[in-house]
Every structure is written in structure tokens, then in C-alpha cells.
Design an enzyme around this catalytic site. Structure first.
Site, PDB file in Angstrom:
ATOM      1  N   ASP A 208       0.856  -1.184   0.000  1.00 24.31           N
ATOM      2  CA  ASP A 208       0.000   0.000   0.000  1.00 24.31           C
ATOM      3  C   ASP A 208       0.898   1.242   0.000  1.00 24.31           C
ATOM      4  O   ASP A 208       1.873   1.313   0.773  1.00 24.31           O
ATOM      5  CB  ASP A 208      -0.914   0.005   1.233  1.00 24.31           C
ATOM      6  CG  ASP A 208      -1.891   1.161   1.218  1.00 24.31           C
ATOM      7  OD1 ASP A 208      -2.914   1.063   0.520  1.00 24.31           O
ATOM      8  OD2 ASP A 208      -1.613   2.182   1.884  1.00 24.31           O
ATOM      9  N   LEU A 209       0.577   2.192  -0.873  1.00 25.65           N
ATOM     10  CA  LEU A 209       1.408   3.401  -0.953  1.00 25.65           C
ATOM     11  C   LEU A 209       1.175   4.295   0.262  1.00 25.65           C
ATOM     12  O   LEU A 209       0.049   4.439   0.743  1.00 25.65           O
ATOM     13  CB  LEU A 209       1.087   4.182  -2.231  1.00 25.65           C
ATOM     14  CG  LEU A 209       1.405   3.483  -3.559  1.00 25.65           C
ATOM     15  CD1 LEU A 209       1.076   4.393  -4.738  1.00 25.65           C
ATOM     16  CD2 LEU A 209       2.868   3.060  -3.615  1.00 25.65           C
ATOM     17  N   ASP A 251      -4.604   2.520  -4.384  1.00 25.93           N
ATOM     18  CA  ASP A 251      -3.136   2.496  -4.349  1.00 25.93           C
ATOM     19  C   ASP A 251      -2.631   1.203  -3.711  1.00 25.93           C
ATOM     20  O   ASP A 251      -1.547   1.182  -3.123  1.00 25.93           O
ATOM     21  CB  ASP A 251      -2.602   3.712  -3.587  1.00 25.93           C
ATOM     22  CG  ASP A 251      -3.100   3.765  -2.148  1.00 25.93           C
ATOM     23  OD1 ASP A 251      -4.115   3.104  -1.844  1.00 25.93           O
ATOM     24  OD2 ASP A 251      -2.488   4.455  -1.323  1.00 25.93           O
TER      25      ASP A 251
END
Length: 332
Positions: A208-209, A251
Site C-alpha cells: 500500500d502506498l 493504491d
């Protein structure tokens, strides 16, 4: 020479109008062989023995006796060419004005085999011959089959392309959630459920960004989409050919690493990914730096074969990485 009714025929005319003829004397001397027949039996001019046999069951195989019987008895003649076992010659015969036996032969149902064996073309048949019609039908059939084959190939390619598109994320070119589900289900199903498949461990990485929301909020969705595209390029570079990289929403990304069990190797991979993603931070983003948090689980053969359970475990590892300060990997 002349036909039975006395009309004279030159040798050239005989070959032109009867390309499958055979003319011979009662002692077996071959006087003339039609050009098409000569393609199938090139040395027939030298004589019948060892080249033709009577193909009627229950009869002597002597071709000369069979020919004489058919000519004088006005019966049907069935011969076989010795070097082409599957080609049967059928026909009738008469005596011409010189007393020689004149046969006009054909192929019957073995026409397609004769065409293939001697590479015959329409030039080898008289235009009025039924064989010409059959050849045209054969060529038409070949053409239709060729078109159908091409159509089937195109249909298969289109279907494969449609299936691939249905499993591909349009923005990044990675697998989408459906594509990941199929790959993960297959990876787990092929391990331990079929004796012929060797059990292969699997590492699942949920990524996950960090601070992606700020990119969208401050720079706009176009900048966010460009960042996602560049992150996908990083992941493509880091995974092996046998692995799967997928974008599962927003994301969030998932990597499926087949045969990967080394914790140190997974940590090294995570550091490379985090470092590469940090470098993608847009220069306009001055308040924070884009990074990534990773949750990793290692599945071993014999454990649960539930894909959802494995994804839940990876999600818990990701949550721990976020809670520990982000920009790091946690392996469960």
C-alpha cells in the site's frame, strides 16, 4: 489407329482426350499410355508385370487376363498400381480398328489419393471429365476449410485477448483483482491437490502506498494516475517472469511470488521496492514523501488452501507495517 467404329485417332488426340488410357496388344505389349496414367505409373510403357495387378477379389492377380476378360466380355475392369496400394483404377475397354485393346481408366473414390500421390492438377484431366468437377469441389472445400481455420484462429485470439483484458488493470497493465484471484487460486490448487504437481511454496506481498492521498489532493488525479503507472513499472521490474503483480484497488498492489521462502530475500526485495518508490515522489510534493508499506506472508504446502485466508493474513501484516511507522515490510 481407329476406334471400334472405325474413326481414326492420332496418338496425340488419344492422349489429349483420354489422358488415363492404356492401349496394348494381346501379348501384353504396351502401345500407348495416357499422360496422367503415366504420372502414376511412370514405367508402365515397359509392360504390365510388376506394375499393375487385377484388384477384383477372388480372381487371379494377372492384369493381362483381367484386361482381356473385361474387353472381350464388356465387363468392368478393376486394377491396382503396385507402387501405390491405395489407388484403384476402374474402367472399361474395347478393341480398336487394329485389334489392340484400348482401356479408359478412372480413379473412382480414390481420386483424392491419386491427386495427392502424383500431384495432379486440372491440366491432367479432360475438361468434360467428372474428375474435373470433383477437383473443383475439392479445391473449393480446401478453400473453405482454410478460411474456417483462419476464422477459428482469429476467434481464439480474440477470445484470449478478451479474457486477458478482463483480468488486466487498464491503468497500469498489471493484473486486476480478478486476475490475481485466478492466479492465486491456481497456485494454491496446484499444490498438494494433484500428485503429479510438485508442491511449491508461495510468498504473498500486500503493498500500500504511503501518502498517496496527498498526491491526489494537492496535485490532482492525473498526477495520481501517473504515479500509479510508474509504481507498476517498478513492480514489473522487481518480479520474476513466473510471478504475478496486480493492482487490486486504489493504491493497493499485491505480488504473488512462487517458490519464494527466504525471509532475507523478501526483506531485500521490499527495501528495493520502497527505495524505488520513494524516488517517484513528485517534486511538487514538499510536505511528505511517497513510500510504501508491505505486508508479507509465506504459504507452505499443506497449509490452508483458502485464498481469502491468505489475503487476510497479508492484510494483517500490512496493517502492522503501517502501525509501526510506514515505509517498511512486516513478514508473518
Amino acid at each position: 489407329m481407329s476406334a471400334a467404329g472405325g474413326t481414326a485417332l492420332t496418338l496425340d488426340a488419344l492422349k489429349r482426350f483420354l489422358p488415363m488410357h492404356l492401349r496394348l496388344r494381346d501379348d501384353g505389349t504396351v502401345l500407348s499410355v495416357g499422360p496422367t496414367l503415366a504420372k502414376l505409373a511412370p514405367d508402365l510403357q515397359a509392360g504390365l508385370p510388376g506394375r499393375l495387378v487385377n484388384a477384383r477379389p477372388g480372381r487371379s492377380t494377372c492384369p493381362l487376363a483381367a484386361i482381356q476378360e473385361a474387353v472381350d466380355g464388356q465387363g468392368r475392369l478393376i486394377l491396382r498400381i503396385l507402387n501405390t496400394r491405395d489407388i484403384i483404377l476402374r474402367g472399361h475397354g474395347v478393341r480398336d480398328g487394329a485389334g489392340a485393346m484400348l482401356l479408359n481408366l478412372g480413379f473412382g473414390i480414390s481420386l483424392h489419393r491419386a491427386i495427392r500421390a502424383a500431384e495432379l492438377t486440372d491440366d491432367d484431366f479432360v475438361p468434360s471429365d467428372l474428375a474435373m468437377e470433383l477437383m473443383f469441389l475439392r479445391e473449393a472445400n480446401r478453400g473453405v476449410l482454410h478460411v474456417l481455420s483462419r476464422f477459428n484462429d482469429q476467434l481464439a485470439e480474440a477470445r484470449q485477448e478478451a479474457v486477458l483484458q478482463a483480468q488486466t488493470d487498464a491503468l497500469t497493465g498489471l493484473r486486476n483483482r480478478r486476475g490475481l484471484d485466478l492466479e492465486l487460486a491456481q497456485a494454491l490448487r496446484l499444490n498438494g491437490h494433484r500428485q503429479e504437481d510438485a508442491a511449491v511454496p508461495v510468498a504473498l506481498i500486500h503493498l500500500d502506498l504511503d501518502h498517496f492521498k496527498q498526491v491526489n489532493d494537492l496535485l490532482g488525479h492525473l498526477a495520481g494516475d501517473e504515479l500509479l503507472y510508474r509504481v507498476a513499472a517498478v513492480l514489473k521490474q522487481q518480479v520474476r517472469k513466473a510471478d504475478t503483480a496486480a493492482r487490486v484497488g486504489g493504491d493497493e498492489f499485491v505480488l504473488l511470488m512462487r517458490g519464494m521462502t527466504s525471509r532475507s530475500a523478501l526483506q531485500d526485495l521490499s527495501k528495493r521496492i520502497i527505495r524505488a518508490i520513494r524516488l517517484l515522489t513528485p517534486p511538487e510534493l514538499t510536505e511528505c514523501q511517497v513510500s510504501a508499506s508491505l505486508g508479507i506472508v509465506i504459504w507452505m504446502p499443506g497449509e490452508t488452501d483458502s485464498a481469502s485466508d491468505l489475503l487476510d493474513r497479508a492484510d494483517k501484516a500490512l496493517y502492522q507495517a503501517k502501525a509501526a511507522g510506514r515505509s517498511q515490510a512486516v513478514i508473518l
